[in-house]
Design a protein around this motif. Structure first.
Motif, short mmCIF file in Angstrom:
data_model
loop_
_atom_site.label_atom_id
_atom_site.label_comp_id
_atom_site.label_asym_id
_atom_site.label_seq_id
_atom_site.Cartn_x
_atom_site.Cartn_y
_atom_site.Cartn_z
N LYS A 56 9.86 8.42 -1.40
CA LYS A 56 9.94 7.01 -1.79
C LYS A 56 8.60 6.63 -2.35
CE LYS A 56 10.96 2.41 -0.10
NZ LYS A 56 11.14 1.56 1.05
N VAL B 213 -2.90 3.13 -2.91
CA VAL B 213 -1.62 2.45 -2.72
C VAL B 213 -1.82 1.31 -1.74
CG1 VAL B 213 0.76 2.71 -1.93
CG2 VAL B 213 -0.33 4.56 -3.19
N ASN B 214 -1.43 0.13 -2.14
CA ASN B 214 -1.65 -1.04 -1.29
C ASN B 214 -0.41 -1.39 -0.47
OD1 ASN B 214 -3.11 -3.13 -0.19
ND2 ASN B 214 -2.63 -4.56 -1.83
N LYS B 215 0.19 -0.38 0.16
CA LYS B 215 1.32 -0.57 1.06
C LYS B 215 1.39 0.63 2.00
CE LYS B 215 4.22 0.12 -2.89
NZ LYS B 215 5.42 -0.23 -3.59
N PRO B 216 2.23 0.58 3.00
CA PRO B 216 2.29 1.69 3.96
C PRO B 216 2.66 3.01 3.27
CG PRO B 216 3.48 -0.21 4.81
CD PRO B 216 3.11 -0.52 3.38
N VAL B 217 2.04 4.08 3.74
CA VAL B 217 2.29 5.43 3.24
C VAL B 217 2.49 6.34 4.44
CG1 VAL B 217 1.30 7.39 1.99
CG2 VAL B 217 0.90 5.07 1.16
N TYR B 218 3.48 7.18 4.38
CA TYR B 218 3.75 8.16 5.43
C TYR B 218 3.59 9.54 4.84
CZ TYR B 218 6.56 11.02 8.63
OH TYR B 218 7.02 11.99 9.49
N SER C 235 -2.94 8.32 -1.97
CA SER C 235 -2.50 7.26 -1.07
C SER C 235 -3.57 6.20 -0.83
CB SER C 235 -2.03 7.84 0.27
OG SER C 235 -3.13 8.35 1.00
#
Length: 170
Positions: A83, A9-14, A6
């Motif tokens: 996702k 990854v250049n976006k939100p991660v949950y 994560s």
């Protein structure tokens, strides 16, 4: 592996990290990639595929062993990310088995079960059963007590798998 992946990854991660210990069945060499699934159990002529993630993957493997002993061949696929989701592997496994069970320690709506149902509804309608929390508030308790209370046990997975196969056969 998910935490480390994560970082790039250049976006939100949950991430959902369980507080309960669960068996480790991967190694340092076991691959992990966002959006990829991993087949952990596959028998010849499977009748049902179990898609699972998190702590429910191990329970799905135990259910597969129980199903196999009672004459039901299956596939167990670990879906470590929801996702993105590996649509092609989901469609491929569902096509091979003809029936599906999604196993998750999450509310039934809005999780892996919903995502798999949407994919298969658009591409390959097959009988689907979902083992998940059925629209209930969370409670406090020991993990095994809560899994039993919410129907998240190996026996519940086996029951849903047999139901999916029965629906497939008409």
């Amino acid at each position: 592996k998910a935490v480390i992946a994560s970082i790039g990854v250049n976006k939100p991660v949950y991430l959902r990290i369980p507080r309960v210990e669960s068996p480790v069945f991967t190694t340092e060499e076991t691959p992990f990639e966002f959006g990829k699934t991993y087949t952990l159990w596959e028998e010849k002529n499977p009748e049902v595929v179990l898609f699972a993630h998190g702590v429910m993957v191990y329970k799905s493997l135990l259910a597969a062993k129980k199903l196999s002993a009672s004459g039901f061949n299956c596939i167990v696929i670990n879906c470590p990310t929801i996702k993105p989701l590996d649509e092609q592997s989901i469609i491929h496994a569902a096509k091979i088995a003809g029936s599906v069970v999604v196993v998750e320690e999450h509310q039934m709506v809005g999780g892996l079960g919903s995502a798999v149902s949407e994919i298969l509804g658009r591409n390959l309608p097959v009988p689907i059963e979902i083992v998940a929390v059925e629209d209930r508030f969370g409670e406090s308790g020991l993990p095994n007590e809560l899994w039993e209370e919410y129907g998240l046990t190996v026996d519940h997975i086996v029951e849903k798998a047999k139901r999916a196969v029965k629906r497939k056969k008409g």
